[in-house]
Design an enzyme around this catalytic site. Structure first.
Site, PDB file in Angstrom:
ATOM      1  N   LYS A 152       3.758 -49.651  37.359  1.00 46.56           N
ATOM      2  CA  LYS A 152       4.918 -48.772  37.177  1.00 46.56           C
ATOM      3  C   LYS A 152       5.255 -48.025  38.476  1.00 46.56           C
ATOM      4  O   LYS A 152       6.422 -47.801  38.785  1.00 46.56           O
ATOM      5  CB  LYS A 152       4.671 -47.806  36.029  1.00 46.56           C
ATOM      6  CG  LYS A 152       4.525 -48.489  34.661  1.00 46.56           C
ATOM      7  CD  LYS A 152       5.750 -49.342  34.285  1.00 46.56           C
ATOM      8  CE  LYS A 152       5.686 -49.854  32.860  1.00 46.56           C
ATOM      9  NZ  LYS A 152       6.847 -50.681  32.458  1.00 46.56           N
TER      10      LYS A 152
ATOM     11  N   TYR B 291      -1.910 -50.563  34.922  1.00 45.95           N
ATOM     12  CA  TYR B 291      -0.622 -50.222  34.302  1.00 45.95           C
ATOM     13  C   TYR B 291       0.114 -49.188  35.167  1.00 45.95           C
ATOM     14  O   TYR B 291       1.287 -49.370  35.505  1.00 45.95           O
ATOM     15  CB  TYR B 291      -0.843 -49.677  32.900  1.00 45.95           C
ATOM     16  CG  TYR B 291       0.419 -49.304  32.180  1.00 45.95           C
ATOM     17  CD1 TYR B 291       0.869 -47.970  32.162  1.00 45.95           C
ATOM     18  CD2 TYR B 291       1.186 -50.258  31.535  1.00 45.95           C
ATOM     19  CE1 TYR B 291       2.035 -47.619  31.501  1.00 45.95           C
ATOM     20  CE2 TYR B 291       2.353 -49.914  30.865  1.00 45.95           C
ATOM     21  CZ  TYR B 291       2.765 -48.593  30.855  1.00 45.95           C
ATOM     22  OH  TYR B 291       3.930 -48.252  30.213  1.00 45.95           O
TER      23      TYR B 291
HETATM   24  N1  NDP Z   1       5.372 -47.100  24.237  1.00 46.00           N
HETATM   25  C1  NDP Z   1       5.121 -46.218  25.189  1.00 46.00           C
HETATM   26  O1  NDP Z   1       4.327 -45.250  24.995  1.00 46.00           O
HETATM   27  C2  NDP Z   1       5.743 -46.359  26.533  1.00 46.00           C
HETATM   28  C3  NDP Z   1       6.311 -47.560  26.938  1.00 46.00           C
HETATM   29  N2  NDP Z   1       6.846 -47.647  28.203  1.00 46.00           N
HETATM   30  C4  NDP Z   1       7.426 -48.913  28.666  1.00 46.00           C
HETATM   31  O2  NDP Z   1       8.543 -49.232  27.845  1.00 46.00           O
HETATM   32  C5  NDP Z   1       8.711 -50.659  27.789  1.00 46.00           C
HETATM   33  C6  NDP Z   1       8.819 -51.092  26.342  1.00 46.00           C
HETATM   34  O3  NDP Z   1       7.634 -50.661  25.704  1.00 46.00           O
HETATM   35  P1  NDP Z   1       7.483 -50.651  24.106  1.00 46.00           P
HETATM   36  O4  NDP Z   1       8.790 -50.874  23.460  1.00 46.00           O
HETATM   37  O5  NDP Z   1       6.681 -49.461  23.760  1.00 46.00           O
HETATM   38  O6  NDP Z   1       6.554 -51.943  23.951  1.00 46.00           O
HETATM   39  P2  NDP Z   1       6.311 -52.933  22.731  1.00 46.00           P
HETATM   40  O7  NDP Z   1       4.987 -53.556  23.023  1.00 46.00           O
HETATM   41  O8  NDP Z   1       6.542 -52.242  21.447  1.00 46.00           O
HETATM   42  O9  NDP Z   1       7.477 -54.039  22.952  1.00 46.00           O
HETATM   43  C7  NDP Z   1       7.477 -54.753  24.163  1.00 46.00           C
HETATM   44  C8  NDP Z   1       8.420 -55.910  24.018  1.00 46.00           C
HETATM   45  O10 NDP Z   1       8.398 -56.640  25.253  1.00 46.00           O
HETATM   46  C9  NDP Z   1       8.080 -57.993  24.965  1.00 46.00           C
HETATM   47  N3  NDP Z   1       7.314 -58.630  26.043  1.00 46.00           N
HETATM   48  C10 NDP Z   1       6.104 -58.257  26.491  1.00 46.00           C
HETATM   49  N4  NDP Z   1       5.676 -59.150  27.406  1.00 46.00           N
HETATM   50  C11 NDP Z   1       6.635 -60.102  27.510  1.00 46.00           C
HETATM   51  C12 NDP Z   1       6.775 -61.289  28.263  1.00 46.00           C
HETATM   52  N5  NDP Z   1       5.808 -61.702  29.075  1.00 46.00           N
HETATM   53  N6  NDP Z   1       7.903 -62.012  28.125  1.00 46.00           N
HETATM   54  C13 NDP Z   1       8.885 -61.610  27.280  1.00 46.00           C
HETATM   55  N7  NDP Z   1       8.813 -60.509  26.519  1.00 46.00           N
HETATM   56  C14 NDP Z   1       7.689 -59.765  26.637  1.00 46.00           C
HETATM   57  C15 NDP Z   1       7.229 -57.939  23.712  1.00 46.00           C
HETATM   58  O11 NDP Z   1       7.196 -59.195  23.091  1.00 46.00           O
HETATM   59  P3  NDP Z   1       5.836 -59.669  22.345  1.00 46.00           P
HETATM   60  O12 NDP Z   1       5.463 -58.582  21.385  1.00 46.00           O
HETATM   61  O13 NDP Z   1       6.236 -60.951  21.697  1.00 46.00           O
HETATM   62  O14 NDP Z   1       4.806 -59.848  23.425  1.00 46.00           O
HETATM   63  C16 NDP Z   1       7.960 -56.877  22.917  1.00 46.00           C
HETATM   64  O15 NDP Z   1       9.066 -57.435  22.263  1.00 46.00           O
HETATM   65  C17 NDP Z   1       7.507 -51.242  28.522  1.00 46.00           C
HETATM   66  O16 NDP Z   1       7.873 -51.605  29.835  1.00 46.00           O
HETATM   67  C18 NDP Z   1       6.499 -50.086  28.565  1.00 46.00           C
HETATM   68  O17 NDP Z   1       5.642 -50.191  29.686  1.00 46.00           O
HETATM   69  C19 NDP Z   1       6.880 -46.577  29.075  1.00 46.00           C
HETATM   70  C20 NDP Z   1       6.336 -45.382  28.691  1.00 46.00           C
HETATM   71  C21 NDP Z   1       5.736 -45.185  27.399  1.00 46.00           C
HETATM   72  C1  BUO Z   2       1.857 -45.754  27.223  1.00 46.57           C
HETATM   73  C2  BUO Z   2       2.615 -45.482  28.409  1.00 46.57           C
HETATM   74  O1  BUO Z   2       3.317 -46.322  28.968  1.00 46.57           O
HETATM   75  C3  BUO Z   2       2.574 -44.198  28.993  1.00 46.57           C
HETATM   76  C4  BUO Z   2       1.809 -43.155  28.423  1.00 46.57           C
HETATM   77  O2  BUO Z   2       3.214 -44.061  29.997  1.00 46.57           O
END
Ligand code: NDP
Ligand code: BUO
Length: 244
Positions: free
Chosen positions: A153, A149
């Site tokens: 990133k 992961y």
């Molecule tokens: N939450 C956190 O702590 C953090 C998140 N991030 C980043 O922020 C972004 C959003 O995260 P977050 O909102 O928390 O994640 P969630 O898992 O809550 O939501 C992710 C969304 O992306 C969709 N998705 C995932 N894989 C695919 C795919 N292959 N094709 C199309 N859609 C896809 C999911 O759909 P489905 O559920 O149907 O798979 C879901 O709707 C990510 O890139 C994550 O790495 C960065 C730092 C911290």
């Molecule tokens: C969960 C995640 O994306 C963090 C801690 O960066």
């Protein structure tokens, strides 16, 4: 004064849940036309019910050919948020080929692919644009069980800089937001255990994790004309996390 995106068309990936869903809704509420792309149709259906008028597109962005087909006639897009991501956590010594491939296909390769499609359209139209890649603090700090992961990133951050370099002459800006933990479905799945989250919290001077709104605000800023001189940057949304 509220930022208006009237007259702009935005595409948000991973718009079914969490940060992407709220980003799509915020852009729509700010006057943008929005195309919400995600993997689960039920999420997109409920999103369109909550914000009637949002366009939806259901595709697995980890599938290159399916994504090409789904986006082939996407039409003009001015603003792109590459938000879709997966966090497949494994101890380094247990990392599998499948997790490697899936993580890089979704978190990195799909960003290349969708950004190419949108950028080619902008260049063909001679139109300016803005792209925000949703990275993470994990691109800059080692986190246990996050080897793949973190790597996806970090790769995203460097990709963002090169995209900014090459797309700048076409008036397309490219930046990342780099949040700390956000208690979305992804955050809850990986950070609900206090034994794991407490040490992370202790390294954050503001003493709290990010809210979805904090990330959405940063994304909208980097999409807006208020960041007109910002490209190739990583905007940390991490409460001042102290990288040890
Ligand atoms: N939450 C956190 O702590 C953090 C998140 N991030 C980043 O922020 C972004 C959003 O995260 P977050 O909102 O928390 O994640 P969630 O898992 O809550 O939501 C992710 C969304 O992306 C969709 N998705 C995932 N894989 C695919 C795919 N292959 N094709 C199309 N859609 C896809 C999911 O759909 P489905 O559920 O149907 O798979 C879901 O709707 C990510 O890139 C994550 O790495 C960065 C730092 C911290
Ligand atoms: C969960 C995640 O994306 C963090 C801690 O960066």
């Amino acid at each position: 004064m509220e930022q208006s995106f009237a007259g702009r068309r935005a595409l948000v990936t991973g718009a079914g849940k969490g940060i992407g869903r709220d980003t799509a809704k915020a852009l729509f509420a700010s006057g943008a036309q929005v195309v919400a792309v995600s993997r689960t149709q039920e999420d997109l259906t409920s999103l369109a019910q909550e914000s009637p008028g949002i366009e939806t597109l259901c595709v697995d962005l980890g599938d290159w050919e399916a994504t090409e087909r789904a986006l082939s006639n996407i039409g003009p897009v001015d603003l792109l948020v590459n938000n879709a991501g997966v966090a497949l956590l494994q101890p380094f010594l247990e990392v599998t080929k499948e997790a490697c491939e899936r993580s890089f296909d979704v978190n990195y390769r799909s960003v290349v692919q969708v950004s190419q499609i949108v950028s080619r359209g902008l260049i063909a139209r001679g139109a300016p644009g803005a792209i925000v890649n949703v990275s993470s603090q994990a691109s800059q700090c080692a986190i246990k069980d996050h080897a793949i992961y973190c790597s996806t990133k970090s790769a995203m951050d460097m990709l963002t800089k090169v995209m900014a370099l090459e797309l700048g002459p076409h008036k397309i800006r490219v930046n990342t937001v780099n949040p700390t933990v956000v208690m979305t479905a992804m955050g809850r799945a990986n950070w609900s255990d206090a034994q794991k989250s407490e040490p992370m919290l202790k390294r954050i001077p503001l003493g709290k994790f990010a809210e979805v709104e904090d990330v959405v605000n940063s994304i909208l800023f980097l999409l807006s004309d208020r960041s007109a001189m910002t490209t190739g940057s990583a905007l940390l949304v991490d409460g001042g996390y102290l990288v040890g």
